[in-house]
Design a protein around this motif. Structure first.
Motif, PDB file in Angstrom:
ATOM      1  N   ALA A 223     -16.110 -57.352  -7.402  1.00  0.00           N
ATOM      2  CA  ALA A 223     -17.176 -58.145  -8.030  1.00  0.00           C
ATOM      3  C   ALA A 223     -18.304 -57.267  -8.560  1.00  0.00           C
ATOM      4  N   ASP A 224     -18.335 -55.981  -8.134  1.00  0.00           N
ATOM      5  CA  ASP A 224     -19.395 -55.084  -8.582  1.00  0.00           C
ATOM      6  C   ASP A 224     -19.075 -54.408  -9.905  1.00  0.00           C
ATOM      7  N   LEU A 225     -17.879 -54.648 -10.413  1.00  0.00           N
ATOM      8  CA  LEU A 225     -17.445 -53.970 -11.636  1.00  0.00           C
ATOM      9  C   LEU A 225     -17.955 -54.679 -12.875  1.00  0.00           C
TER      10      LEU A 225
ATOM     11  N   HIS B 159     -19.034 -61.112 -17.015  1.00  0.00           N
ATOM     12  CA  HIS B 159     -19.289 -60.883 -15.584  1.00  0.00           C
ATOM     13  C   HIS B 159     -20.204 -59.673 -15.465  1.00  0.00           C
ATOM     14  N   PRO B 161     -22.030 -56.894 -12.798  1.00  0.00           N
ATOM     15  CA  PRO B 161     -21.787 -56.354 -11.448  1.00  0.00           C
ATOM     16  C   PRO B 161     -22.567 -57.124 -10.386  1.00  0.00           C
ATOM     17  N   GLY B 162     -21.888 -57.498  -9.336  1.00  0.00           N
ATOM     18  CA  GLY B 162     -22.542 -58.180  -8.227  1.00  0.00           C
ATOM     19  C   GLY B 162     -22.588 -59.693  -8.364  1.00  0.00           C
ATOM     20  N   ASP B 163     -22.223 -60.216  -9.535  1.00  0.00           N
ATOM     21  CA  ASP B 163     -22.245 -61.675  -9.721  1.00  0.00           C
ATOM     22  C   ASP B 163     -21.384 -62.366  -8.675  1.00  0.00           C
ATOM     23  N   ARG B 381     -26.990 -56.144 -17.869  1.00  0.00           N
ATOM     24  CA  ARG B 381     -25.965 -55.179 -17.473  1.00  0.00           C
ATOM     25  C   ARG B 381     -26.622 -53.975 -16.794  1.00  0.00           C
ATOM     26  N   ARG B 385     -26.725 -52.992 -12.421  1.00  0.00           N
ATOM     27  CA  ARG B 385     -26.183 -51.749 -11.913  1.00  0.00           C
ATOM     28  C   ARG B 385     -27.250 -50.800 -11.373  1.00  0.00           C
TER      29      ARG B 385
END
Lengths: 397, 421
Positions: A223-225, B159, B161-163, B381, B385
């Motif tokens: 999910a971090d990608l 998507h 990151p972390g969603d 984005r 990150r």
């Protein structure tokens, strides 16, 4: 300093380039941490205001009674400034606040026994600063003064540094075994080694995460990608070892690539931790951050989405926090014995509960815990994490 | 027939007497702002070139809801938009929904208006409508004869990151943002619009916000988010007309098929859960470093006061930047984002607890932008990150992007330019 293009999750470590300039621990006594709530004794007296201008250092009083002192420092000049309370010799730092931008106020809270001191503002952060004499008279209030605290700090950070190095050594050795099993398609062995190897990582997670470029290579969850981003590291292997339904297994070359990268990146971590330097505040914050990791990532079962080995990580995070606490405990027992006792108790209660889920070499899988059991663990984590967040301010000299 | 004035009786008392009268009839308990809410004018115009609720000074409360359209009949959809327009126009003026309102209909029929706003003023209610991408096409097929009309800017957000997005808190064919200074008035608006829509739409998700987290006018003070920091200090304001044209409104002169959006905007909605318990255990030093501003004043760490421009080049000890490279203020700043800005209109929320003893609380982020591809996606984005606040203390649990058509003219209906042209 930090490369802004690199992900950075935690501030556990100051970048190595800064270490040389990190101020040495004072030789004696006195709390020097800014922005700490003022004790009742100090607030009764009210703060001593300091106006730091480009050519002046206006301290509202040149004398006060011993105890907790609060200096409310305002930068009324146009340059970045610093404020110091120095011992009579003008060299030893009793307390300091740095990086105060123009117009900004910051508090310095110190515990100071009776004696002669020197105040100094340093606009532009150069030179000896604009100095003035400052006297602390005897208030009759007894202060916990122990000249060995600095030595205890050195011992604490040295112990923790050794711990980090030792865990990284074990991590590297175990990762090599894991990678070999993973590469050669020995899935049962790789599955066995997965959680136990990761424990070495999880014990020192704030340190590992402080190397901003290594953490995403080694520990990114799916999910971090970002879309299209290359996914490497532990969780890439996890998904292949504990595959969800409708998952396409990795080919042998793909496994080899992930295995090789894992070893390479872990070896890189090993190398970098050889020269790691940790300060007391980073040690205290690291313990708190490990409990944050448990509270937001492990308790929710998000970290190990396929292997459900979250309790291994949970235990390892608690291990790391406990070691940090124990290393700092000799200082804490002098500075705040009640907090030391409370933390000792809370660690024990949490560990006792955690141990009830131990099975053979490992733990119950997280998806087998009931909602009530998870709630109970979450409450114990919070019960520990809240007082643990007071550790840093209590041990910083 | 005209709509029923829900404050007909009270308005006779004059502005000075309304607070007391409202208390007398028992509605004072619902109005958290109490007598202070009674101001000479608390009605926002519904009709205009632009929809209200964007540059309108941010009200204190939010109720936003997304809907999925159940019918595939174009005329039925248009009929609903007309009904919604009429009801919204009435409610924003402090009137009941429907022609007979809360209590003036047949005795054997349920009242047209649900009635809980009786005696309450308009409370600056605005109702703002938007269209999701799934209104235009679903599963590859066009809907409602809108083939080719979906604006290119109405993307499906990627998507980040972390969603940790939940379907039941995301997307939707239509969105309605109701903002007012009284929570009951905003809830009343959504409730009545949802009721009007039964059979044609169903509520997909809805969200209450209890406190604004940004200012959209220079006349407003900067409020605080649940991290305790001022939020929205450098927001685009109603007074910045050049910036609005540049960053918020969709310009004319785009592709002909998208001309219907000229004068509109895009609403980005993100339900951002805050890990407030771990945040609260964080030292003030760390909190200020993570945000890049002081907690008390909201001044950038480079110095000055709240509205001083951050100096990202300023350095302190060992040449480290005073505003950290991973701080929120640096990463969100136009300088780091090709100069783009957003009009933020978010709200604090608390939705009970999460079952693990933590508050399910955070910020319901709403931003209006001219194009999310340039004005939201790149920034988010980077934030997802590199921003320590985002990585360690936030998780996005809901998401939506909606095309907000231009304003509605009296006699028209929302989105008319899409359906008539």
């Amino acid at each position: 300093m930090t490369d802004p293009t690199l992900p950075q999750r935690r501030r556990f470590l100051v970048p190595l380039g800064l270490l040389a300039s990190v101020v040495l621990l004072p030789l004696a006594l006195s709390a020097c941490t800014d922005n700490v709530p003022v004790s009742s004794a100090a607030s009764a007296r009210g703060p001593i205001t300091v106006s730091s201008s480009d050519d002046g250092c206006d301290v509202s009083s040149s004398e006060t009674a011993s105890g907790n002192l609060t200096f409310s420092v305002k930068n009324d000049g146009g340059q970045v400034t610093e404020f110091y309370l120095l011992a009579e010799d003008g060299l030893r730092i009793v307390g300091e606040v740095e990086n105060i931008g123009p117009g900004i106020s910051r508090n310095l809270v110190v515990t100071a026994p009776a004696g002669k001191y020197i105040t100094a503002c340093k606009p532009g952060m150069v030179g000896d600063g604009i100095r003035g004499a400052f006297t602390v008279t005897d208030s009759g209030q007894s202060l916990d003064v122990d000249t060995d605290l600095a030595k205890l700090s050195t011992t604490a950070t040295a112990q923790y540094t050794s711990y980090v190095k030792d865990q990284t050594e074990q991590l590297l050795a175990s990762t090599k075994d894991f990678a070999e099993a993973f590469r050669t398609g020995n899935t049962p062995t790789a599955r066995d080694l997965y959680a136990t190897t990761r424990m070495h990582w999880e014990r020192i997670e704030p340190v590992a995460e402080s190397f901003g470029d290594l953490d995403p290579k080694l520990d990114l969850r799916e999910a971090d990608l970002e879309p299209g981003e290359d996914w490497t590291g532990w969780h890439r292997a996890e998904k292949d070892l504990f595959p969800p339904a409708d998952y396409t297994p990795m080919t042998a070359p793909e496994r080899a690539r992930i295995a090789d990268q894992l070893v390479t990146d872990t070896a890189d971590l090993y190398t970098r931790t050889r020269t790691v330097e940790i300060t007391t505040d980073k040690l205290g914050n690291g313990a708190k951050e490990l409990l944050d990791e448990v509270a937001t990532g492990k308790v929710t079962g998000e970290e190990e989405a396929w292997s459900h080995t979250d309790l291994w990580d949970f235990q390892a995070n608690v291990d790391g926090a406990r070691i940090a606490f124990e290393n700092l405990k000799p200082i804490l027992e002098q500075r705040n014995p009640e907090l030391a006792a409370e933390l000792e108790n809370r660690f024990t209660v949490l560990q006792t509960k955690l141990t009830t889920y131990a099975t053979g070499d490992g733990f119950t899988y997280y998806d087998q815990l009931t909602a009530a059991q998870i709630q109970e663990l979450a409450a114990l984590v919070d019960s520990l994490a809240e007082p643990l967040s007071g550790l840093t301010a209590a041990v910083v000299l | 027939m005209t709509n029923v004035t829900r404050r007909g009786l009270l308005s006779l008392a004059g502005a000075g007497g309304v607070g007391a009268a409202a208390g007398f009839v028992g509605h004072g308990a619902f109005s958290t702002t109490g007598a202070a809410a009674v101001t000479p004018s608390d009605t926002v115009a519904f009709y205009g070139d632009k929809q209200a609720g964007i540059t309108t000074p941010a009200q204190d409360r939010l109720h936003i809801a997304a809907f999925d359209v159940l019918t595939e009949d174009r005329d039925e959809l248009i009929g609903l938009l007309k009904d919604w327009t009429a009801a919204a126009a009435a409610m924003t003026q402090g009137l009941d929904a429907g022609t007979t309102g809360a209590v003036n209909g047949p005795y054997d029929a349920p009242p047209e208006d649900t009635g809980e706003a009786q005696g309450l003023s308009a409370s600056n209610l605005t109702v703002t409508f938007g269209f999701g991408s799934t209104l235009f096409e679903k599963d590859g097929a066009a809907r409602f004869g809108l083939a080719g009309r979906r604006p290119a800017a109405l993307i499906d957000l990627p998507h980040f990151p972390g969603d940790d997005l939940q379907e039941q808190r995301s997307d939707g064919d239509l969105v309605i943002q109701a903002c007012s200074d009284d929570p009951q008035v905003a809830v009343h608006a959504i409730r009545n619009l949802a009721r009007i829509g039964f059979g044609k739409v169903r509520v997909r998700w809805s969200q209450l916000g209890f406190g604004r987290t940004s200012s959209t006018s220079r006349s407003q003070q900067t409020p605080r988010n649940l991290f305790g920091f001022k939020d929205g200090t450098s927001n685009v304001r109603a007074e910045d007309s050049t910036l609005l044209d540049q960053h918020v409104w969709v310009p004319t002169g785009g592709p002909a098929a998208e001309e219907w959006m000229a004068g509109g905007s895009y609403l980005v909605a993100r339900r951002i859960r805050m890990h407030i318990e771990t945040w609260d255990r964080t030292s003030l030093r760390e909190q200020e470093a993570v945000v890049g501003r002081t907690k008390a004043e909201g001044a950038p760490m480079s110095g000055g006061t709240e509205f001083t421009e951050p100096d990202f080049a300023a350095t302190g000890r060992a040449n480290a930047p005073l505003i950290a490279s991973d701080s929120h203020v640096r990463l969100a700043h136009p300088d780091q984002n090709k100069g783009v800005q957003m009009l933020r209109r978010g709200y604090n929320f608390t939705d009970g607890s999460d079952g693990l003893g933590h508050l399910d609380a955070g910020l319901f982020f709403i931003a209006f932008v001219t194009d999310a591809r340039s004005h939201y996606v790149p920034m988010q984005r980077a934030m997802a990150r590199h921003d320590t606040m985002s990585v360690d203390y936030l998780v996005h649990t809901g998401s939506g992007l909606y095309a907000v058509p231009p304003g509605i003219q009296e006699g028209g209906y929302v989105g008319e330019s899409l359906f008539v042209s």
